[in-house]
Scaffold this motif. Structure first.
Motif, PDB file in Angstrom:
ATOM      1  N   VAL A 212       2.912 -13.701  -2.385  1.00  0.00           N
ATOM      2  CA  VAL A 212       1.744 -12.921  -1.424  1.00  0.00           C
ATOM      3  C   VAL A 212       2.056 -11.461  -1.740  1.00  0.00           C
ATOM      4  N   THR A 213       0.863 -10.791  -1.926  1.00  0.00           N
ATOM      5  CA  THR A 213       0.803  -9.310  -2.202  1.00  0.00           C
ATOM      6  C   THR A 213       0.386  -8.525  -0.885  1.00  0.00           C
ATOM      7  N   ILE A 214       0.645  -7.395  -0.609  1.00  0.00           N
ATOM      8  CA  ILE A 214      -0.099  -6.689   0.455  1.00  0.00           C
ATOM      9  C   ILE A 214      -0.258  -5.308   0.047  1.00  0.00           C
ATOM     10  N   HIS A 215      -1.280  -4.764   0.597  1.00  0.00           N
ATOM     11  CA  HIS A 215      -1.411  -3.385   0.833  1.00  0.00           C
ATOM     12  C   HIS A 215      -1.094  -2.945   2.279  1.00  0.00           C
ATOM     13  N   VAL A 216      -0.248  -1.741   2.435  1.00  0.00           N
ATOM     14  CA  VAL A 216       0.073  -1.415   3.782  1.00  0.00           C
ATOM     15  C   VAL A 216      -0.110   0.141   4.000  1.00  0.00           C
ATOM     16  N   ARG A 217      -0.543   0.332   5.192  1.00  0.00           N
ATOM     17  CA  ARG A 217      -0.943   1.714   5.387  1.00  0.00           C
ATOM     18  C   ARG A 217       0.584   2.531   5.861  1.00  0.00           C
ATOM     19  N   PHE A 218       0.688   3.594   5.758  1.00  0.00           N
ATOM     20  CA  PHE A 218       2.196   4.371   6.145  1.00  0.00           C
ATOM     21  C   PHE A 218       1.219   5.627   6.701  1.00  0.00           C
ATOM     22  N   LYS A 219       1.244   5.836   7.979  1.00  0.00           N
ATOM     23  CA  LYS A 219       0.586   6.911   8.888  1.00  0.00           C
ATOM     24  C   LYS A 219       1.466   8.253   8.471  1.00  0.00           C
ATOM     25  N   VAL A 220       0.686   9.262   7.806  1.00  0.00           N
ATOM     26  CA  VAL A 220       1.278  10.674   7.635  1.00  0.00           C
ATOM     27  C   VAL A 220       1.554  11.282   9.055  1.00  0.00           C
ATOM     28  N   LYS A 229      -3.229  15.101   6.273  1.00  0.00           N
ATOM     29  CA  LYS A 229      -2.792  15.377   7.667  1.00  0.00           C
ATOM     30  C   LYS A 229      -3.555  13.966   8.121  1.00  0.00           C
ATOM     31  N   ASP A 230      -4.671  13.650   8.318  1.00  0.00           N
ATOM     32  CA  ASP A 230      -5.359  12.694   9.112  1.00  0.00           C
ATOM     33  C   ASP A 230      -5.509  11.453   8.077  1.00  0.00           C
ATOM     34  N   ALA A 231      -4.684  11.309   6.920  1.00  0.00           N
ATOM     35  CA  ALA A 231      -4.930   9.970   6.167  1.00  0.00           C
ATOM     36  C   ALA A 231      -3.582   9.177   6.141  1.00  0.00           C
ATOM     37  N   THR A 232      -3.895   7.985   5.670  1.00  0.00           N
ATOM     38  CA  THR A 232      -2.715   7.174   5.679  1.00  0.00           C
ATOM     39  C   THR A 232      -2.500   6.928   4.175  1.00  0.00           C
ATOM     40  N   ILE A 233      -1.147   6.841   3.678  1.00  0.00           N
ATOM     41  CA  ILE A 233      -0.772   6.476   2.497  1.00  0.00           C
ATOM     42  C   ILE A 233      -0.654   5.065   2.121  1.00  0.00           C
ATOM     43  N   VAL A 234      -1.107   4.494   1.334  1.00  0.00           N
ATOM     44  CA  VAL A 234      -1.270   3.171   0.990  1.00  0.00           C
ATOM     45  C   VAL A 234      -0.282   2.665  -0.036  1.00  0.00           C
ATOM     46  N   ILE A 235       0.732   1.450   0.283  1.00  0.00           N
ATOM     47  CA  ILE A 235       1.514   1.279  -0.733  1.00  0.00           C
ATOM     48  C   ILE A 235       1.150  -0.336  -1.360  1.00  0.00           C
ATOM     49  N   GLY A 338      -1.026  -1.574  -8.578  1.00  0.00           N
ATOM     50  CA  GLY A 338      -0.659  -1.350  -7.418  1.00  0.00           C
ATOM     51  C   GLY A 338      -1.454  -0.015  -6.818  1.00  0.00           C
ATOM     52  N   THR A 339      -1.154   1.006  -6.070  1.00  0.00           N
ATOM     53  CA  THR A 339      -1.682   2.218  -5.418  1.00  0.00           C
ATOM     54  C   THR A 339      -1.190   3.640  -6.115  1.00  0.00           C
ATOM     55  N   GLN A 395       2.481  -9.491  11.709  1.00  0.00           N
ATOM     56  CA  GLN A 395       3.220  -8.170  12.440  1.00  0.00           C
ATOM     57  C   GLN A 395       2.349  -7.093  12.022  1.00  0.00           C
ATOM     58  N   LEU A 396       2.131  -7.039  10.643  1.00  0.00           N
ATOM     59  CA  LEU A 396       1.529  -5.891   9.990  1.00  0.00           C
ATOM     60  C   LEU A 396      -0.004  -5.717  10.716  1.00  0.00           C
ATOM     61  N   THR A 397      -0.691  -7.114  10.681  1.00  0.00           N
ATOM     62  CA  THR A 397      -1.984  -6.830  11.285  1.00  0.00           C
ATOM     63  C   THR A 397      -1.972  -6.489  12.706  1.00  0.00           C
ATOM     64  N   GLU A 398      -0.906  -6.987  13.302  1.00  0.00           N
ATOM     65  CA  GLU A 398      -1.081  -6.650  14.995  1.00  0.00           C
ATOM     66  C   GLU A 398      -1.137  -5.182  15.099  1.00  0.00           C
ATOM     67  N   VAL A 399      -0.539  -4.465  14.369  1.00  0.00           N
ATOM     68  CA  VAL A 399      -0.344  -2.992  14.643  1.00  0.00           C
ATOM     69  C   VAL A 399      -1.274  -2.022  13.693  1.00  0.00           C
ATOM     70  N   GLY A 400      -2.031  -2.734  12.933  1.00  0.00           N
ATOM     71  CA  GLY A 400      -3.177  -2.182  12.295  1.00  0.00           C
ATOM     72  C   GLY A 400      -2.887  -1.541  11.017  1.00  0.00           C
ATOM     73  N   SER A 401      -1.617  -2.136  10.389  1.00  0.00           N
ATOM     74  CA  SER A 401      -1.041  -1.544   9.170  1.00  0.00           C
ATOM     75  C   SER A 401      -1.403  -2.052   7.772  1.00  0.00           C
ATOM     76  N   LEU A 402      -1.996  -3.468   8.057  1.00  0.00           N
ATOM     77  CA  LEU A 402      -2.498  -4.175   6.817  1.00  0.00           C
ATOM     78  C   LEU A 402      -3.626  -3.868   6.498  1.00  0.00           C
ATOM     79  N   LEU A 403      -3.677  -3.288   5.140  1.00  0.00           N
ATOM     80  CA  LEU A 403      -5.094  -3.072   4.644  1.00  0.00           C
ATOM     81  C   LEU A 403      -5.565  -4.136   3.774  1.00  0.00           C
ATOM     82  N   ALA A 404      -4.858  -4.994   3.072  1.00  0.00           N
ATOM     83  CA  ALA A 404      -5.363  -6.072   2.514  1.00  0.00           C
ATOM     84  C   ALA A 404      -4.051  -6.991   1.902  1.00  0.00           C
ATOM     85  N   SER A 405      -4.382  -8.178   1.826  1.00  0.00           N
ATOM     86  CA  SER A 405      -3.168  -9.139   1.218  1.00  0.00           C
ATOM     87  C   SER A 405      -4.037  -9.986   0.120  1.00  0.00           C
TER      88      SER A 405
END
Length: 929
Positions: A212-220, A229-235, A338-339, A395-405
Motif C-alpha cells: 500500500v502506498t500513501i501520500h501524506v500531508r505534513f503541516k508547516v 507558511k500556509d502550505a503542507t509538505i507532502v511525502i 514519490g514527491t 487514522q490519517l483520513t480522520e485527521v485530514g492528512s491523507l492526500l492519496a493512497s
C-alpha cells in the motif's frame, strides 16, 4: 581352399566395455579408493611441493544436496585435482556450517508441530538437539559429496561446532573487542518478526510484493521561508506502518520544488480546492494524478535549501504525537519517485537513521521483536505491522492528512528461511565498526590485491564494502557461538580484558560454547571483577562471522594447510556472503584478505532458464543423475559449461552430456583395443615417425598449453571443448580412421604400425591424465583396464611433460592444407555412398585436381592412404567442370573413379596386383610372412 586371414589381422582387444554402466561401477571404484587410502597417498605424493589451498566454503548441514551443491563441489574437485596433477600439493579439507537459523528453524518446526514454545526449552537442551540434527546431516551429505567423486579429507573435515572451532570463533570476536572495533549500538537492522532475530543481507531474498502506498500531508508550523507558511509538505511511502515512527522530513538542497494551489478535483479525491501543497517540480504532475487533482497552478518555485530550519507537525498532532517534525537536508533524496520529500523514520531505515544522527534526532523504539507496536506507541499499541496499513489510512483520513493512497508491486526483502517479509527495526545490537582501525580502507586495499575470476567480482564486492554500514554481528537466537562479552552496568561499556578473554577461550576449547551457559559467569570474570557489576551478553554471533573466521581455525590451525588460501570458490551471491564476511574478519585482525584469489560460479536453472522448484516439477536431483547415468556425466556437465554464468540442466542436457561421454569413452576404448601387447621395445623415436604422427604430437603440445592455462585460470569449458573436439574429430574421425589400416594390417615391425602404436600409447597416457580431473571414475577404470588392478591410481599421476620439440608450426600449417584437401575427397566419396555407387571408400580410386599450394602440401604423403581408398592420383591444374568441389575449400576438385583390380581378402583394398579370383596383396603377404 579358402584361407582364414582374419586371425592374421591385428584386431582390437580390450576388456574395456563399450557400455559404461557408471551407476553400478562408480561405487565400486569409490570403495577401492577408500580401501587403498587414495587420499593419504595423494598427501604423501604432495610432500615438499608448493601448497595449493582451496578453502571450502561451508554448506549448511540441514538437508540433502541439491544440484547447486553438486556444481560447487565438482568444480572445486576439478580444480584441486588439476592443481595436484600440475605438481602442487593440493589438499582439500571439506567443512560444514553447523550453527545458525537454518538448523535452529528445523528444530523449532518440530516444536511448533507439537505446539511447544521453543523459548520454554532449557537452552542447553535446545542446543544439543541442534547439534545432533547437524551431525546427522553431515554424515548424509558427506556420503553424497563422496558419491560425486570428490576427493578430500572426509574423515577429518572442519565443523564450526567443534570445541576448537567455537573457541577460536570466540577468540576472533574478542580480537575486535580488544582493538575497540566491537561496540553496542541501537541501529535499524533487517529484522524477521517471524524468527524474532536480526538477519544479515546474505540471509535475505527479494520477492515481488504488493504494498500500500500513501501520500501524506505534513503541516508547516515554523519556517523562515514565507512561501511555504500556509502550505503542507507532502511525502510518499510504501510502508504506512512506519508513520508512527516518523521524526523528520528530508529534502534535497538542490532539488527544484514548487508550492502548488489546487484549483479543481475529480470525484473521490482527498485533495481540497484552494489548499497549497509542496512537492518537487519534476514529480508534481505524477502526484496530482495520484491525488485525482483536475487542475492546479504553480504558486512559487524554490530550491530545497530554502527549507532549512522549517518545522512541521506530525500528522497525528493532538493525538499524543505532539512533537516537532523538522525538515532536514539529505543526500539520499532524489526525484526518481514519490514527491521529492522523504518521510524519515530513523528506527526503520539505514539512511533515515544516518541523516537523523547527523541532525541529533532521537530514534524512537516503536516496534517489538514480534513485529507488534510497543504498548507505549499511541493509537497503534499491540497492532502488528503486517496488518496495520488499513488502520493507518483510516487514522490519517480522520485527521485530514491523507492526500492519496494506492498500491505498488515492488521487490521486497524476505527471510530466505521462513520466506516471511522483513522490516527494518531499531534495536540494540552488537556491531563491528567499519571505521575504527580503518577496516573499510583495509578491506578495499585487500580487494585491489586479490585476483578475481571473473574480474567483474572485484567491482561487485568493492561497491558493497565501500557503501556498507557497520557489521551487525549479533543475533537473538540460541544455537551458535555466543557473543562472549560482559557489559558494565554503570557505563554500558563492554569489558575489555585479555585475561577474561583467555579464560573464556580456554573454557570453550575444553567444552565448547555451551560453557557460556553451563558455567558460573564469575569463573570467566575471575577475581578482578564482580558479576553483580556486569551483564552477561546472551545474543549469539551472526553465522556469517562463524564462517568468516574459518580461515583462522582451518588454514592457520591445521599442519597440512597454509594461510592465506590460494583460492576461495563459491556462487556469485557470496560477494555479499562468505567472501564478504571472510574479508572483513581477516582484514580487521590481520590486515589482509584470507585468500589470494576469488572464483565465482553462477546458479543452476532448468533447461528453459527457470528457477527450479518442486511445485513446477523441474528439479534435477544429483542423486537421481548419479543413480541413472553416473557422476561422471554430472562432472562433464560442469566442466563443459561456462560456470561464470548461470548453468542449465535437465533431461535433454543430461542426454547431450551422455553423448559427449560416449564419444570420449569410445576414444579410450579404441586406444586400449589397439594397444594390446604393446611394449617399450616397439616404441619408435619421434624423428623416425611419419608426418602424420608428428602432427598428432604437435597437437598434444598445443593442447597441453591450453589445458595448463585453463587450470591456472580456473576456467575449463573452452579447453574441454578443445579436448573433446580433438578426441571426436581429430582423432576418431581423422587420425584413427587413417591409421586403422596400418594398425590392423601392416606387419608387426612396420614403421607405420610402430609409429601409430607409439603415438596411441602416448595419447592414452596423456589423455587419461588430462581427463582424470573431469572423468574421475572412467579414467581410473581405463587405467586399471590397461595396467591391472594392482596398478597405482591414475590420480597419483602428474600431467605429462610435453617435449618442446613436439611443437612444429610449419608441419601444422602444412597439415591444415592436407586436411582441407582430404575433406573434399571424403565429401565426394560420401556423395557416391549416398548414391549407392560404392559401399566402401576402398572401392574408389579418385582423381584429385588442385592448385600448386595443395600439391606442395601433399609432398611425401600417400593420397590413397590419406583418403582411405585403394588408389588415388593428384594433379596440379584447373578443376574439371564435372569435378566435385566444396565452397569452403577453393582450388580442389575430385573426379570419382572406381578402383581397378581384385579385392585383397585380408586388407580389403582393391588393387591391380590382386587377382579377380581372390588372394592377398603383396603388403599382406609380407605381413603374414
Amino acid at each position: 581352399m579358402t584361407v582364414d586371414y582374419k586371425s592374421t589381422v591385428f584386431l582390437p582387444k580390450t576388456d574395456f566395455p563399450m557400455r559404461a554402466g557408471l551407476a553400478k561401477k562408480e561405487p565400486l571404484i569409490l570403495d577401492k579408493w577408500e580401501k587403498s587410502g587414495l587420499y593419504e597417498q595423494l598427501r604423501k605424493a604432495g610432500e615438499g611441493r608448493e601448497d595449493f589451498v582451496l578453502h571450502d566454503g561451508p554448506p549448511y548441514a540441514n538437508g540433502h544436496l541439491h544440484i547447486g551443491h553438486a556444481l560447487n563441489k565438482i568444480l572445486k574437485d576439478i580444480i584441486v585435482r588439476s592443481q595436484q596433477m600440475m605438481g602442487k600439493n593440493a589438499n582439500y579439507v571439506p567443512g560444514w556450517d553447523c550453527h545458525g537459523l537454518p538448523i535452529e528453524w528445523k528444530i523449532e518446526e518440530k516444536y511448533r508441530k507439537k505446539k511447544k514454545d521453543k523459548d520454554q526449552v532449557p537452552v542447553l537442551e535446545f542446543r544439543e538437539e541442534c547439534r545432533q540434527f547437524a551431525k546427522e546431516w553431515i554424515d548424509i551429505q558427506r556420503e553424497e559429496f563422496k558419491r560425486l567423486g570428490v576427493v578430500g579429507n572426509w574423515e577429518d573435515p572442519y565443523l564450526t561446532m567443534t570445541n576448537k572451532a567455537e573457541s577460536i570463533i570466540a577468540k576472533e570476536l574478542c580480537r575486535f573487542l580488544m582493538n575497540g572495533s566491537l561496540y553496542k549500538g541501537a541501529k535499524p537492522v533487517m529484522w524477521s518478526p517471524v524468527e524474532k532475530t536480526a538477519l544479515a543481507e546474505a540471509e535475505v531474498e527479494y520477492f515481488d510484493h504488493e504494498s500500500v502506498t500513501i501520500h501524506v500531508r505534513f503541516k508547516v508550523e515554523e519556517t523562515k521561508f514565507d512561501a511555504v507558511k500556509d502550505a503542507t509538505i507532502v511525502i510518499w511511502t510504501t510502508t504506512p506502518w512506519t508513520i508512527p515512527g516518523n521524526r523528520a522530513v528530508a529534502y534535497g538542497t538542490d532539488i527544484d520544488y514548487g508550492v502548488y494551489e489546487i484549483i479543481d478535483v475529480h470525484d473521490g479525491s482527498l485533495a481540497r480546492v484552494g489548499e497549497k501543497i509542496c512537492v518537487a517540480e519534476a514529480l508534481a504532475g505524477e502526484v496530482m494524478g495520484e491525488a485525482k487533482v483536475a487542475d492546479f497552478k504553480l504558486v512559487t518555485q524554490f530550491k530545497g535549501k530554502e527549507l532549512e530550519g522549517t518545522i512541521c507537525s506530525h500528522p497525528w498532532r493532538g493525538r499524543d504525537y505532539d512533537f516537532d517534525v523538522p525538515c532536514i537536508a539529505g543526500d539520499h533524496v532524489t526525484t526518481e519517485a514519490g514527491t521529492g520529500f522523504v518521510h524519515t523514520a530513523p528506527g526503520h531505515g539505514q539512511e533515515d537513521w544516518e541523516v537523523s544522527m547527523e541532525y541529533g534526532i532521537a530514534v524512537p523504539d516503536t516496534v517489538g521483536p514480534d513485529g507488534c507496536y510497543y504498548e507505549h506507541v499511541p493509537i497503534f499499541a499491540g497492532n502488528h505491522v503486517y496488518k496495520v496499513a488499513p488502520f493507518v489510512l483510516e487514522q490519517l483520513t480522520e485527521v485530514g492528512s491523507l492526500l492519496a493512497s494506492g498500491k505498488i508491486t515492488h521487490s521486497y526483502p524476505c527471510s530466505w528461511r521462513s520466506k516471511a517479509k522483513l522490516i527494518f527495526r531499531n534495536t540494540p545490537q552488537w556491531f563491528i565498526s567499519m571505521e575504527t582501525n580503518e577496516l573499510r580502507e583495509k578491506a578495499l586495499k585487500a580487494i585491489d590485491e586479490t585476483r578475481f575470476v571473473p574480474e567483474v567480482g572485484r567491482n561487485r564486492i568493492g561497491g558493497m564494502i565501500k557503501d556498507r554500514p557497520d557489521w551487525c554481528v549479533s543475533r537473538q537466537r540460541a544455537w551458535g557461538v555466543p557473543i562472549t562479552v560482559f557489559v558494565d552496568k554503570k557505563t554500558d561499556e563492554p569489558l575489555r580484558d585479555q585475561s577474561v578473554v583467555d579464560r573464556i577461550v580456554a573454557a570453550f576449547e575444553e567444552e565448547g560454547a555451551d560453557a557460556w551457559y553451563a558455567r558460573d559467569p564469575q569463573e570467566f570474570l575471575g577475581s578482578e571483577y564482580k558479576l553483580e557489576d556486569y551483564d552477561q551478553v546472551t545474543d549469539i554471533l551472526d553465522v556469517w562471522f562463524d564462517s568468516g573466521v574459518t580461515h583462522a581455525f582451518v588454514m592457520e590451525e591445521r599442519d597440512d594447510l597454509s594461510w592465506p588460501a590460494s583460492l576461495y570458490l563459491e556462487g556469485s551471491d557470496q560477494h555479499r556472503g562468505w567472501f564478504h564476511s571472510s574479508l572483513l574478519a581477516s582484514c580487521g585482525t590481520r590486515g589482509r584478505a584470507p585468500y589470494d584469489a576469488v572464483l565465482t560460479h553462477g546458479f543452476v536453472l532448468d533447461e528453459k532458464g527457470f528457477k527450479m522448484s518442486k511445485s513446477m516439477g523441474n528439479v534435477t536431483s544429483p542423486q537421481d543423475v548419479n543413480n541413472q547415468y553416473g557422476a561422471d556425466i554430472l562432472r562433464l556437465w560442469v566442466v563443459s559449461a561456462d560456470t561464470s554464468d548461470d548453468l542449465r540442466i535437465g533431461p535433454e542436457i543430461i542426454k547431450q552430456q551422455s553423448d559427449v561421454y560416449r564419444r570420449l569413452r569410445n576414444t579410450l576404448r579404441y586406444m586400449l583395443g589397439n594397444l594390446e601387447g604393446f611394449s617399450e621395445a616397439e616404441k619408435l623415436p619421434v624423428e623416425e615417425m611419419p608426418e602424420l604422427e608428428r602432427w598428432v604430437l604437435h597437437r598434444l603440445f598445443e593442447l597441453d598449453q591450453q589445458l595448463r592455462g585453463a587450470c591456472n585460470d580456473f576456467v575449463f569449458h573452452k579447453a574441454f571443448a578443445e579436448l573433446h573436439n580433438f578426441c571426436a574429430v581429430e582423432l576418431s574421425a581423422f587420425y584413427f580412421d587413417i591409421r586403422k589400416d596400418a594398425v590392423y594390417c601392416d606387419g608387426a615391425d612396420s614403421i607405420r604400425r610402430r609409429a601409430a602404436r607409439t603415438v596411441l600409447d602416448t595419447l592414452f597416457n596423456t589423455l587419461t591424465a588430462w581427463l582424470a580431473p573431469f572423468m574421475v571414475f572412467t579414467c581410473e577404470e581405463a587405467w586399471t583396464c590397461r595396467f591391472g588392478e594392482d596398478a597405482e591410481s591414475i590420480h597419483l599421476r602428474s600431467f605429462p611433460e610435453i617435449p618442446a620439440n613436439w611443437q612444429d608450426e610449419a608441419l601444422a600449417a602444412k597439415w591444415a592444407k592436407v586436411r582441407d584437401l582430404r575433406k573434399v575427397v571424403t565429401g565426394a566419396l560420401e556423395l557416391k555412398r549416398k548414391e549407392k555407387t560404392i559401399g566402401s571408400s576402398l572401392q574408389a580410386a579418385p582423381e584429385v585436381f588442385a592448385t600448386a599450394d595443395y600439391v606442395e602440401a601433399m609432398s611425401g604423403i600417400d593420397l590413397a592412404e590419406l583418403s582411405i581408398t585403394s588408389g588415388a592420383s593428384l594433379a596440379e591444374g584447373d578443376v574439371p567442370a564435372e569435378a566435385f568441389t566444396m565452397e569452403d575449400v577453393a582450388g580442389v576438385g575430385v573426379v570419382f573413379k572406381e578402383a581397378d583390380g581384385g579385392k585383397c581378402e585380408r586388407c580389403w583394398q582393391i588393387l591391380p596386383e590382386v587377382s579377380a579370383e581372390g588372394g592377398i596383396c603383396k603388403r599382406c603377404e609380407d605381413a603374414i610372412g
